[in-house]
Design an enzyme around this catalytic site. Structure first.
Site, short mmCIF file in Angstrom:
data_model
loop_
_atom_site.label_atom_id
_atom_site.label_comp_id
_atom_site.label_asym_id
_atom_site.label_seq_id
_atom_site.Cartn_x
_atom_site.Cartn_y
_atom_site.Cartn_z
N PRO A 5 -51.89 -10.37 -75.12
CA PRO A 5 -53.22 -10.79 -74.68
C PRO A 5 -53.19 -11.56 -73.35
O PRO A 5 -54.05 -11.37 -72.50
CB PRO A 5 -53.71 -11.68 -75.83
CG PRO A 5 -52.97 -11.16 -77.03
CD PRO A 5 -51.63 -10.71 -76.53
N SER A 45 -50.29 -7.24 -66.31
CA SER A 45 -49.52 -6.90 -65.10
C SER A 45 -48.28 -7.76 -64.99
O SER A 45 -47.22 -7.30 -64.57
CB SER A 45 -50.40 -7.12 -63.86
OG SER A 45 -51.55 -6.31 -63.92
N GLN A 76 -70.89 15.35 -60.74
CA GLN A 76 -71.94 15.57 -59.73
C GLN A 76 -72.34 17.04 -59.69
O GLN A 76 -73.52 17.37 -59.57
CB GLN A 76 -71.41 15.10 -58.36
CG GLN A 76 -72.48 14.92 -57.30
CD GLN A 76 -73.43 13.77 -57.62
OE1 GLN A 76 -73.10 12.87 -58.38
NE2 GLN A 76 -74.63 13.82 -57.07
N GLY A 127 -74.76 17.84 -62.32
CA GLY A 127 -76.06 17.19 -62.27
C GLY A 127 -76.32 16.41 -63.55
O GLY A 127 -75.38 15.87 -64.16
N GLY A 128 -77.56 16.37 -63.98
CA GLY A 128 -77.94 15.59 -65.16
C GLY A 128 -77.23 16.05 -66.42
O GLY A 128 -76.94 15.24 -67.31
N GLU A 153 -49.93 1.49 -67.66
CA GLU A 153 -48.59 1.72 -67.09
C GLU A 153 -48.52 1.21 -65.65
O GLU A 153 -47.92 1.83 -64.77
CB GLU A 153 -48.19 3.19 -67.21
CG GLU A 153 -48.14 3.61 -68.68
CD GLU A 153 -47.11 4.67 -69.01
OE1 GLU A 153 -46.20 4.89 -68.21
OE2 GLU A 153 -47.23 5.24 -70.09
N THR A 193 -51.35 -1.07 -63.05
CA THR A 193 -52.61 -0.75 -62.38
C THR A 193 -52.33 -0.19 -60.98
O THR A 193 -51.20 -0.26 -60.48
CB THR A 193 -53.47 -2.03 -62.22
OG1 THR A 193 -52.76 -2.93 -61.34
CG2 THR A 193 -53.74 -2.71 -63.55
N SER A 194 -53.37 0.32 -60.34
CA SER A 194 -53.19 0.84 -58.97
C SER A 194 -52.70 -0.26 -58.04
O SER A 194 -51.87 -0.02 -57.15
CB SER A 194 -54.52 1.41 -58.45
OG SER A 194 -54.81 2.61 -59.13
P1 FAD Z 1 -54.43 -7.84 -65.65
O1 FAD Z 1 -52.97 -7.86 -65.45
O2 FAD Z 1 -55.08 -9.08 -66.14
O3 FAD Z 1 -55.12 -7.40 -64.29
C1 FAD Z 1 -56.50 -7.59 -64.01
C2 FAD Z 1 -56.75 -7.16 -62.56
O4 FAD Z 1 -55.96 -7.99 -61.68
C3 FAD Z 1 -56.32 -5.73 -62.28
O5 FAD Z 1 -57.19 -5.14 -61.36
C4 FAD Z 1 -54.94 -5.88 -61.63
O6 FAD Z 1 -54.60 -4.80 -60.79
C5 FAD Z 1 -55.15 -7.17 -60.84
N1 FAD Z 1 -53.89 -7.86 -60.57
C6 FAD Z 1 -53.06 -8.47 -61.45
N2 FAD Z 1 -51.98 -8.97 -60.81
C7 FAD Z 1 -52.13 -8.67 -59.50
C8 FAD Z 1 -51.36 -8.90 -58.32
N3 FAD Z 1 -50.18 -9.54 -58.36
N4 FAD Z 1 -51.85 -8.46 -57.14
C9 FAD Z 1 -53.02 -7.78 -57.08
N5 FAD Z 1 -53.79 -7.53 -58.15
C10 FAD Z 1 -53.35 -7.94 -59.35
N6 FAD Z 1 -49.58 -1.68 -72.95
C11 FAD Z 1 -48.45 -1.51 -73.69
O7 FAD Z 1 -47.54 -2.35 -73.68
N7 FAD Z 1 -48.30 -0.41 -74.48
C12 FAD Z 1 -49.25 0.57 -74.57
O8 FAD Z 1 -49.07 1.55 -75.30
C13 FAD Z 1 -50.47 0.40 -73.82
N8 FAD Z 1 -51.48 1.30 -73.94
C14 FAD Z 1 -52.71 1.01 -73.37
C15 FAD Z 1 -53.81 1.83 -73.66
C16 FAD Z 1 -55.06 1.51 -73.16
C17 FAD Z 1 -56.23 2.36 -73.52
C18 FAD Z 1 -55.20 0.38 -72.29
C19 FAD Z 1 -56.54 0.00 -71.72
C20 FAD Z 1 -54.12 -0.41 -71.99
C21 FAD Z 1 -52.86 -0.11 -72.52
N9 FAD Z 1 -51.77 -0.95 -72.30
C22 FAD Z 1 -50.60 -0.77 -73.01
C23 FAD Z 1 -51.91 -2.15 -71.48
C24 FAD Z 1 -51.93 -1.85 -69.98
O9 FAD Z 1 -50.66 -1.49 -69.54
C25 FAD Z 1 -52.48 -3.13 -69.29
O10 FAD Z 1 -53.87 -3.16 -69.58
C26 FAD Z 1 -52.22 -3.11 -67.81
O11 FAD Z 1 -50.87 -3.32 -67.55
C27 FAD Z 1 -53.03 -4.18 -67.06
O12 FAD Z 1 -52.90 -5.44 -67.68
P2 FAD Z 1 -54.23 -6.28 -68.03
O13 FAD Z 1 -55.17 -5.38 -68.72
O14 FAD Z 1 -53.78 -7.52 -68.71
O15 FAD Z 1 -54.86 -6.63 -66.61
#
Ligand code: FAD
Length: 383
Positions: A128, A132, A336, A339-340, A363, A365-366
């Site tokens: 929780p 990242s 797009q 359309g609707g 896996e 984020t971008s």
């Molecule tokens: P945060 O880390 O809180 O990030 C929030 C925002 O801050 C994002 O935009 C992020 O890019 C940005 N951010 C954070 N740090 C930085 C930085 N240093 N510089 C710039 N921007 C930053 N995890 C597992 O372990 N096992 C799984 O099987 C798995 N499956 C998933 C399935 C789903 C449907 C989802 C939604 C998530 C899953 N995840 C899983 C977790 C997923 O890998 C995390 O949600 C992801 O790594 C992002 O972590 P967070 O959600 O805590 O976002």
């Protein structure tokens, strides 16, 4: 890099394509509404050998190279990203980690079952408070006699409530950050491990995503996979390859957008002509097509590097970043074109957009992919 598929690769793609057209596409919308794919699909994936791709045959795998794996993942992504993710996690993150890091005993215990679909794996890294910044995880495994007692919690775990084994990351040392983390294979039935499904996801609704609570979970010392303190290396090596499979799934999703958009544009008439004849609709379609090709080539490059034993982690981040952002763009463009009608769930593109949206989040984020690529190019690590 040879872009010509071998006979074996072409055959595996045909097998996957037929299976997806027959067993997945006709059911994907219903599974999405029911918030669960048919669990029988796991056994089917096992029977076809898809859950054992790249795993040695002596452990119940079906062999094959990473391009074959990418081709199958692409086809599954074309059919239903929920199904694709079940395989990407159980095979891509868990079975491959067991094959790469496991002891002989761990390989014999888990790989035949994971490859046949008799068992499913999940990957327990995210908590929780740590997404990242995974190296800051707080779940703790404390040495106790001949084993460990684990306390903590994980969230967003794909396959979480369905899995038979959790590849779990926990802190075993006092060292801060990644140095204090070890990896464990925890059978899902171990007392003290409880799981709760997370409902209300925007997409990937057919997948069981769960929270895990670990309250005094006792495992033998032999449950540790890889050396003590090397758990973060286990996680990162899994994710480096895993990102290729997310990218391949995104290629398939984008291909589904292209197929849907071309099909609809040829049928729907406005201003007395199929909308395919309007050049601005053609622009939407050609933008999708360019994204599909570019994402596919970047993904195949990763597979090629892995199969030839070349470094691939940065290429994998590049492919995942591009393909996931492309999948969102393609689904948006396809909607797009519809359309609707695209906004109504009788048509496939709304689900494609909902499913695509998570690809830029999990896996890594971008933003995290950009940091990884930037760090690799500059040699300066700033997270
Ligand atoms: P945060 O880390 O809180 O990030 C929030 C925002 O801050 C994002 O935009 C992020 O890019 C940005 N951010 C954070 N740090 C930085 C930085 N240093 N510089 C710039 N921007 C930053 N995890 C597992 O372990 N096992 C799984 O099987 C798995 N499956 C998933 C399935 C789903 C449907 C989802 C939604 C998530 C899953 N995840 C899983 C977790 C997923 O890998 C995390 O949600 C992801 O790594 C992002 O972590 P967070 O959600 O805590 O976002």
């Amino acid at each position: 890099m040879n872009l010509e598929l071998s006979e074996e690769q072409a055959a595996v793609r045909r097998l996957a394509r037929d299976f997806v057209d027959r067993e997945i596409i006709p059911n994907a919308a219903a599974w999405d509404r029911a918030e669960s794919v048919d669990r029988g699909i796991v056994r089917q994936l096992g029977r076809l050998g898809f859950l054992g791709l790249t795993i040695p045959e002596e452990y119940g795998g079906s062999g094959g190279d990473h391009l074959a794996y990418a081709l199958v993942t692409e086809e599954l992504g074309r059919g239903d990203s929920a199904v694709r993710g079940i395989l990407s996690v159980s095979l891509g993150l868990v079975a491959k980690s067991v094959a790469a890091w496991g002891s002989e005993e761990q390989k014999r215990e888990w790989l035949p079952r994971l490859c046949s679909g008799a068992a499913l794996g999940c990957f327990g890294l995210t908590e929780p408070g740590t997404g990242s910044d995974a190296a800051a995880l707080t779940t703790r495994a404390v040495r106790d006699g001949d084993g460990y007692v684990i306390d903590g919690g994980k969230t967003f775990i794909t396959n979480g409530t369905w899995a038979d084994v959790v590849l779990l990351f926990a802190r075993t040392g006092e060292d801060p950050g990644h140095r204090g983390i070890s990896a464990f294979l925890v059978p899902a039935g171990t007392p003290g491990l409880t799981r709760r499904e997370i409902h209300g996801k925007l997409g990937l609704r057919g997948q069981a995503t769960a929270e895990l609570v670990l309250d005094g979970v006792r495992v033998p010392a032999s449950a540790m996979i890889g050396p003590a303190g090397k758990g973060f290396a286990v996680a990162m090596s899994a994710l480096a390859k895993g990102r290729m499979s997310v990218a391949a799934g995104c290629v398939g999703l984008a291909q589904a957008c292209l197929d849907a958009a071309v099909g609809y544009a040829g049928e729907r008439e406005q201003f007395g002509t199929p909308i395919a004849g309007h050049q601005l609709v053609q622009e939407l379609i050609s933008d999708i097509a360019v994204d599909v090709d570019a994402a596919r080539l970047l993904t195949w490059r990763v597979a090629d590097h892995i199969d030839r034993g070349l470094p691939f982690a940065t290429e994998s981040s590049v492919a995942k970043l591009y393909a996931s952002e492309a999948a969102v763009r393609c689904a948006n463009n396809a909607l797009q074109v519809f359309g609707g009608y695209g906004y109504i769930d009788e048509y496939p593109v709304g689900k494609l957009l909902r499913d695509a949206r998570v690809m830029t989040l999990y896996e890594g984020t971008s933003q995290i992919q950009k940091l990884l690529i930037g760090r690799a190019l500059t040699g300066v690590g700033a997270f």
